[in-house]
Design a protein around this motif. Structure first.
Motif, PDB file in Angstrom:
ATOM      1  N   HIS A   1       0.839  -1.212   0.000  1.00  0.00           N
ATOM      2  CA  HIS A   1       0.000   0.000   0.000  1.00  0.00           C
ATOM      3  C   HIS A   1       0.863   1.246   0.000  1.00  0.00           C
ATOM      4  CE1 HIS A   1      -3.098  -2.797   0.730  1.00  0.00           C
ATOM      5  NE2 HIS A   1      -2.805  -2.999   1.996  1.00  0.00           N
ATOM      6  N   SER A   2       1.911   1.216  -0.782  1.00  0.00           N
ATOM      7  CA  SER A   2       2.824   2.348  -0.761  1.00  0.00           C
ATOM      8  C   SER A   2       2.776   3.138  -2.061  1.00  0.00           C
ATOM      9  CB  SER A   2       4.239   1.832  -0.489  1.00  0.00           C
ATOM     10  OG  SER A   2       5.203   2.717  -0.957  1.00  0.00           O
ATOM     11  N   CYS A   3       2.558   2.445  -3.186  1.00  0.00           N
ATOM     12  CA  CYS A   3       2.502   3.153  -4.472  1.00  0.00           C
ATOM     13  C   CYS A   3       1.147   3.836  -4.606  1.00  0.00           C
ATOM     14  CB  CYS A   3       2.716   2.179  -5.618  1.00  0.00           C
ATOM     15  SG  CYS A   3       4.329   1.424  -5.579  1.00  0.00           S
ATOM     16  N   ASN A   4       1.177   5.160  -4.589  1.00  0.00           N
ATOM     17  CA  ASN A   4      -0.073   5.924  -4.515  1.00  0.00           C
ATOM     18  C   ASN A   4      -1.087   5.582  -5.588  1.00  0.00           C
ATOM     19  OD1 ASN A   4      -0.111   7.373  -2.215  1.00  0.00           O
ATOM     20  ND2 ASN A   4       1.105   9.069  -3.033  1.00  0.00           N
ATOM     21  N   ALA A   5      -0.593   5.331  -6.807  1.00  0.00           N
ATOM     22  CA  ALA A   5      -1.526   5.110  -7.910  1.00  0.00           C
ATOM     23  C   ALA A   5      -2.281   3.788  -7.762  1.00  0.00           C
ATOM     24  CB  ALA A   5      -0.770   5.134  -9.229  1.00  0.00           C
ATOM     25  N   LEU A   6      -1.785   2.895  -6.908  1.00  0.00           N
ATOM     26  CA  LEU A   6      -2.372   1.559  -6.829  1.00  0.00           C
ATOM     27  C   LEU A   6      -3.109   1.300  -5.516  1.00  0.00           C
ATOM     28  CD1 LEU A   6       0.558  -0.472  -8.392  1.00  0.00           C
ATOM     29  CD2 LEU A   6      -1.529   0.305  -9.482  1.00  0.00           C
ATOM     30  N   VAL A   7      -3.387   2.349  -4.774  1.00  0.00           N
ATOM     31  CA  VAL A   7      -4.123   2.106  -3.531  1.00  0.00           C
ATOM     32  C   VAL A   7      -5.464   2.814  -3.580  1.00  0.00           C
ATOM     33  CG1 VAL A   7      -2.096   1.800  -2.073  1.00  0.00           C
ATOM     34  CG2 VAL A   7      -3.024   4.075  -2.385  1.00  0.00           C
ATOM     35  N   LEU A   8      -6.403   2.278  -2.822  1.00  0.00           N
ATOM     36  CA  LEU A   8      -7.710   2.911  -2.691  1.00  0.00           C
ATOM     37  C   LEU A   8      -7.801   3.503  -1.289  1.00  0.00           C
ATOM     38  CD1 LEU A   8     -10.125   0.294  -4.277  1.00  0.00           C
ATOM     39  CD2 LEU A   8      -9.239   2.389  -5.290  1.00  0.00           C
ATOM     40  N   TYR A   9      -8.288   4.720  -1.221  1.00  0.00           N
ATOM     41  CA  TYR A   9      -8.463   5.355   0.070  1.00  0.00           C
ATOM     42  C   TYR A   9      -9.920   5.207   0.479  1.00  0.00           C
ATOM     43  CZ  TYR A   9      -3.895   7.484  -0.514  1.00  0.00           C
ATOM     44  OH  TYR A   9      -2.551   7.670  -0.675  1.00  0.00           O
ATOM     45  N   SER A  10     -10.140   4.872   1.772  1.00  0.00           N
ATOM     46  CA  SER A  10     -11.524   4.855   2.226  1.00  0.00           C
ATOM     47  C   SER A  10     -11.593   5.309   3.677  1.00  0.00           C
ATOM     48  CB  SER A  10     -12.126   3.458   2.053  1.00  0.00           C
ATOM     49  OG  SER A  10     -11.296   2.523   2.688  1.00  0.00           O
ATOM     50  N   ILE A  11     -12.801   5.673   4.085  1.00  0.00           N
ATOM     51  CA  ILE A  11     -12.979   6.244   5.422  1.00  0.00           C
ATOM     52  C   ILE A  11     -13.661   5.212   6.319  1.00  0.00           C
ATOM     53  CG2 ILE A  11     -14.138   8.064   6.730  1.00  0.00           C
ATOM     54  CD1 ILE A  11     -13.786   9.861   4.273  1.00  0.00           C
ATOM     55  N   LEU A  12     -13.110   4.994   7.495  1.00  0.00           N
ATOM     56  CA  LEU A  12     -13.684   4.048   8.440  1.00  0.00           C
ATOM     57  C   LEU A  12     -14.884   4.703   9.133  1.00  0.00           C
ATOM     58  CD1 LEU A  12     -10.399   2.739  10.117  1.00  0.00           C
ATOM     59  CD2 LEU A  12     -11.841   1.499   8.505  1.00  0.00           C
ATOM     60  N   PRO A  13     -16.092   4.116   8.983  1.00  0.00           N
ATOM     61  CA  PRO A  13     -17.296   4.752   9.533  1.00  0.00           C
ATOM     62  C   PRO A  13     -17.225   4.929  11.047  1.00  0.00           C
ATOM     63  CG  PRO A  13     -17.853   2.903   8.099  1.00  0.00           C
ATOM     64  CD  PRO A  13     -16.383   2.864   8.287  1.00  0.00           C
ATOM     65  N   ASP A  14     -16.610   3.964  11.752  1.00  0.00           N
ATOM     66  CA  ASP A  14     -16.637   4.081  13.216  1.00  0.00           C
ATOM     67  C   ASP A  14     -15.645   5.101  13.743  1.00  0.00           C
ATOM     68  OD1 ASP A  14     -14.808   2.305  12.132  1.00  0.00           O
ATOM     69  OD2 ASP A  14     -14.477   1.300  14.052  1.00  0.00           O
ATOM     70  N   LYS A  15     -14.690   5.541  12.907  1.00  0.00           N
ATOM     71  CA  LYS A  15     -13.719   6.513  13.408  1.00  0.00           C
ATOM     72  C   LYS A  15     -13.993   7.939  12.928  1.00  0.00           C
ATOM     73  CE  LYS A  15      -9.723   3.787  14.610  1.00  0.00           C
ATOM     74  NZ  LYS A  15      -8.359   3.431  14.241  1.00  0.00           N
ATOM     75  N   CYS A  16     -14.734   8.063  11.824  1.00  0.00           N
ATOM     76  CA  CYS A  16     -14.985   9.388  11.251  1.00  0.00           C
ATOM     77  C   CYS A  16     -15.905  10.182  12.168  1.00  0.00           C
ATOM     78  CB  CYS A  16     -15.614   9.248   9.862  1.00  0.00           C
ATOM     79  SG  CYS A  16     -15.981  10.837   9.107  1.00  0.00           S
TER      80      CYS A  16
END
Lengths: 586, 173
Positions: A523-538
């Motif tokens: 999960h280091s190469c920016n172009a190949l990762v998906l970002y998502s938000i954890l519902p329980d922490k947001c």
């Protein structure tokens, strides 16, 4: 009287040792006069805990890490401070006679962190210049060379060429003018052994050079040091002046009929100048480009005269065994690699710093026992040795004993001693790309394969990390590696493919994941990762929405936020601004 | 102003002491860069004359080594360390943070001449990675957040320094 010693090498200064030292000096100059002596020392080696302060009060010695000016003042005044005990790293009372480094022999770093590097008296008190005196009184040049050969010392700059043999070649040349050069152009990113040595014990390097000059019949010495090391340069110039004033350098050294003087030459920022023929070109005032060998520098070197070039650490070793005896030195280490080696531990490691271990120490001992392993919650994946010329050795080979031959067998090289530790968050394809971008930029451009071949390799690696890799990319890379290795002139080109070769050899699956699955396992190469938000922490603070450059994050204030994957450009900004660790990469 | 004069003497002194040999070329260029912050064309011509090295060769040496610059730099030079340890600890994030906050990318100087952003191979403080160097001061263990507040502080400092410098000149006049 109490002595308080502050580590003021570059690492220490960067962590705030200057403020600590000033606070102590101000106090000692006024209120505390006569009660404490405030001293400076070089790199103690525990760089992760800088700034370091040692208290010596009679038999009571204690070392503290992460010291603030307030803590240091409390120490000096003998007062209590709540942060002192938790930050005590070592105490002589509790550890008996063992030093903080245990029982391991320290040869090159013997004085580093113990003496004041600016004090010739300290150096003399700890046995300094004894080898030089003994040599000038009792030994013929040939005897010196014999002793260096007997010690089994090999060049510490990375290549591992036997030092005694090198000196023999230079001594055999019949010429009025010869040169001794100390290579302090420590260009490897991730290595700081030479800097620490020069900042912590500059006199030992000078002594090693005088010994070499006597052995090969040279009267002139040059230290070629990186301009990026202002503190090391300052220490060196100061040491040379003091040594000259005390006749350890200059005309008729120590009253003998041997004369030897040293001057410092500042490098101008070119990695290739670590290569000996390029270094000499640079001293002569030209572009630092390597030339064909033979003739070797020992025959035709600087200004066409016989020249012997050794690394800083090599010279620092010489004075030790010429004083203590070569057999003692040869007892330490393995059959093929004698003595100790200084390593700079950095990267994903708990206790990064400078260590000296006997040759034959295993990678696991170095990384896990001495360095404390990778940060908690992560797994140890690989070590990178030898900088841009070296390679990555996987954690599964952790029981490998470190010596010149064993490391070369893995595809890496010993190098000058930079060890970068990598964990599960480090992408090996990205590491290969990083080193290639370095060598590509530093190539002097003389050889076609180094100039253009590394460029093509870099382009392929960039497209792989950007998720645009093709199926035959690995084969193409291997083909280019082979060709660059055989058709370049100097070490830079010949070893440039090593980081790529070793990562393909040991981590081929990561390359395939990038190319076929368009996934980066770390999960280091920016172009190949998906970002998502954890519902329980947001918490719905909307900070990420405000900072998103493309407006890809939406959500009600105080409500859950979501990232629109189509719009997201994977810049990673949201992760850095989120206060609640609610955003993850997958 | 007195400061500028003493620095200029540094280069003049180096020229004076030079024996006009080829091996003086790099030290002379270093003295010039120290004095002017970069290597102006006129300086290259002077050095070429003193050392009798053709102008083309002087230019060749200047462009070969990363230390030398042909354009003036800002008051504060920020060098982002791009050593291996800094790279695996996120130095690219630092660089993009600086780009965001100061609006300059690598090898650029802002319009006011306040900041120059550069990349450096390794400053040798690997255990404090990621590291940046501002002029001669090193800052370690940075995160984008810490860096943002540091940059804001530096901007205030550099503006204050300018203000002080301009009032000093007025007073002396």
């Amino acid at each position: 009287m109490k002595r308080i010693i502050v580590g003021t090498a570059t690492c220490g200064i960067a962590a705030g040792a200057g403020k600590v030292l000033n606070a102590l000096n101000d106090w000692a100059g006024e209120a505390g006069e006569g009660e404490v002596t405030v001293l400076e020392t070089g790199c103690i080696g525990l760089c992760y805990a800088e700034p370091l302060v040692e208290l010596q009060d009679g038999t009571d010695c204690r070392l503290y890490g992460g010291v603030t000016p307030a803590m240091a003042l409390a120490l000096a005044k003998g007062e209590e401070h709540p942060d002192l005990l938790p930050n005590q790293l070592w105490s002589k009372v509790e550890s008996g006679h063992a030093t903080i480094f245990g029982d391991a022999p320290r040869i090159a770093l013997g004085r580093c962190g113990f003496v004041d590097p600016g004090s010739l008296a300290d150096y003399l008190d700890t046995g300094g210049f004894q080898a030089q005196r003994r040599m000038l009184d009792e030994m013929e040049p040939q005897q010196v060379i014999d002793e260096v050969v007997a010690s089994g010392l090999r060049g510490r700059g990375g290549g591992g060429f036997p030092t005694g043999t090198k000196w023999k070649f230079a001594a055999a040349q019949d010429n009025d003018v010869k040169y001794v050069i100390c290579n302090a152009d420590e260009g490897d990113p991730g290595a700081f052994m030479d800097r620490s040595l020069l900042e912590g014990d500059p006199f030992s390097v000078l002594e090693g050079m005088v010994i070499c000059g006597y052995a090969i019949g040279a009267a002139k010495g040059i230290i070629y040091c990186r301009a990026e090391y202002p503190r090391a340069l300052m220490r060196l110039r100061d040491a040379i002046e003091q040594a000259r004033a005390a006749n350890f350098l200059g005309q008729n050294v120590c009253g003998s009929n041997f004369s030897f003087d040293i001057r410092v030459k500042e490098g101008a920022g070119a990695f290739v100048c670590g290569e000996e023929t390029a270094l000499m070109a640079s001293v002569e005032g030209q572009r630092g480009m390597p030339r064909f060998r033979p003739p070797f520098p020992a025959v035709k070197g600087l200004f066409g005269k016989p020249t012997n070039i050794n690394n800083v650490e090599t010279f620092a070793n010489v004075g030790w065994f010429l004083g203590s005896g070569a057999p003692m030195y040869a007892e330490v280490g393995t059959d093929g690699s004698k003595g100790t080696k200084v390593f700079a531990l950095a990267g994903k490691i708990q206790r990064g710093g400078l260590v000296e271990v006997p040759m034959g120490t295993t990678i696991n001992q170095l990384v896990l026992d001495i360095g404390g392993g990778v940060p908690e919650g992560h797994t140890f994946k690989a070590v990178q040795m030898g900088g841009p010329s070296g390679g990555c050795i996987p954690a599964s080979m952790g029981d490998l004993a470190i010596d010149y031959e064993n490391i070369v067998k893995t595809g890496a090289i010993m190098g000058s001693g930079g060890v970068i530790i990598m964990d599960d968050t480090t992408c090996m394809v990205d590491v290969a790309r990083y080193f290639l971008s370095f060598t590509q930029a530093e190539s002097c451009g003389k050889c076609t394969f180094c100039r253009i071949g590394t460029k093509r390799m870099l382009e392929i690696l960039e497209s792989i990390t950007a998720g645009e890799g093709k199926d035959d990319d690995i084969d193409k890379l291997l083909d280019l590696c082979e060709k660059i290795k055989v058709s370049t002139l100097c070490g830079l080109g010949q070893t440039a493919p090593n980081p790529v070769l070793t990562t393909i050899k040991y981590f081929r699956s990561e390359y395939e994941a990038h190319i076929r699955d368009k996934k980066c396992p770390a999960h280091s190469c920016n172009a190949l990762v998906l970002y998502s938000i954890l519902p329980d922490k947001c918490t719905g603070c909307a900070l990420c929405t405000k900072n998103c450059a493309v407006g890809a994050i939406s959500g009600e204030r105080k409500g859950l936020h979501v990232i629109d994957q189509q719009a997201c450009i994977q810049c990673g900004k949201c992760i850095t601004v989120c206060n609640f660790n609610a955003i993850i990469k997958e | 102003m007195a400061n500028a004069k003493t620095i200029m003497n540094g280069f003049a002194q180096a020229l004076w002491l030079s024996q006009g040999v080829a091996s003086d070329l790099i030290p002379l260029l270093q003295a010039a860069q120290e004095a002017y912050g970069y290597v102006p064309e006129r300086v290259m011509e002077v050095i070429s004359g003193v050392t009798e090295i053709p102008m083309a060769d002087v230019y060749g040496v200047v462009t070969f080594y990363t230390q030398f610059r042909l354009t003036p730099r800002g008051d504060m030079v920020i060098k982002v360390c791009n050593g291996t340890a800094c790279h695996v600890n996120g130095s690219t994030m630092l660089e993009s943070t600086i780009e965001d906050v100061l609006g300059i990318s690598r090898d650029q100087t802002d319009d006011d001449g306040l900041f120059t952003l550069e990349s450096v191979n390794c400053v040798g403080c690997c255990s404090l990675a990621p590291v940046i160097m501002v002029n001669d001061e090193t800052y370690g263990s940075l995160t984008p957040r810490k860096l943002t507040s540091l940059l804001k502080r530096l901007r205030r400092e550099v503006l204050d320094a300018r203000l002080n410098a301009s009032t000093e000149v007025e007073v002396s006049e």
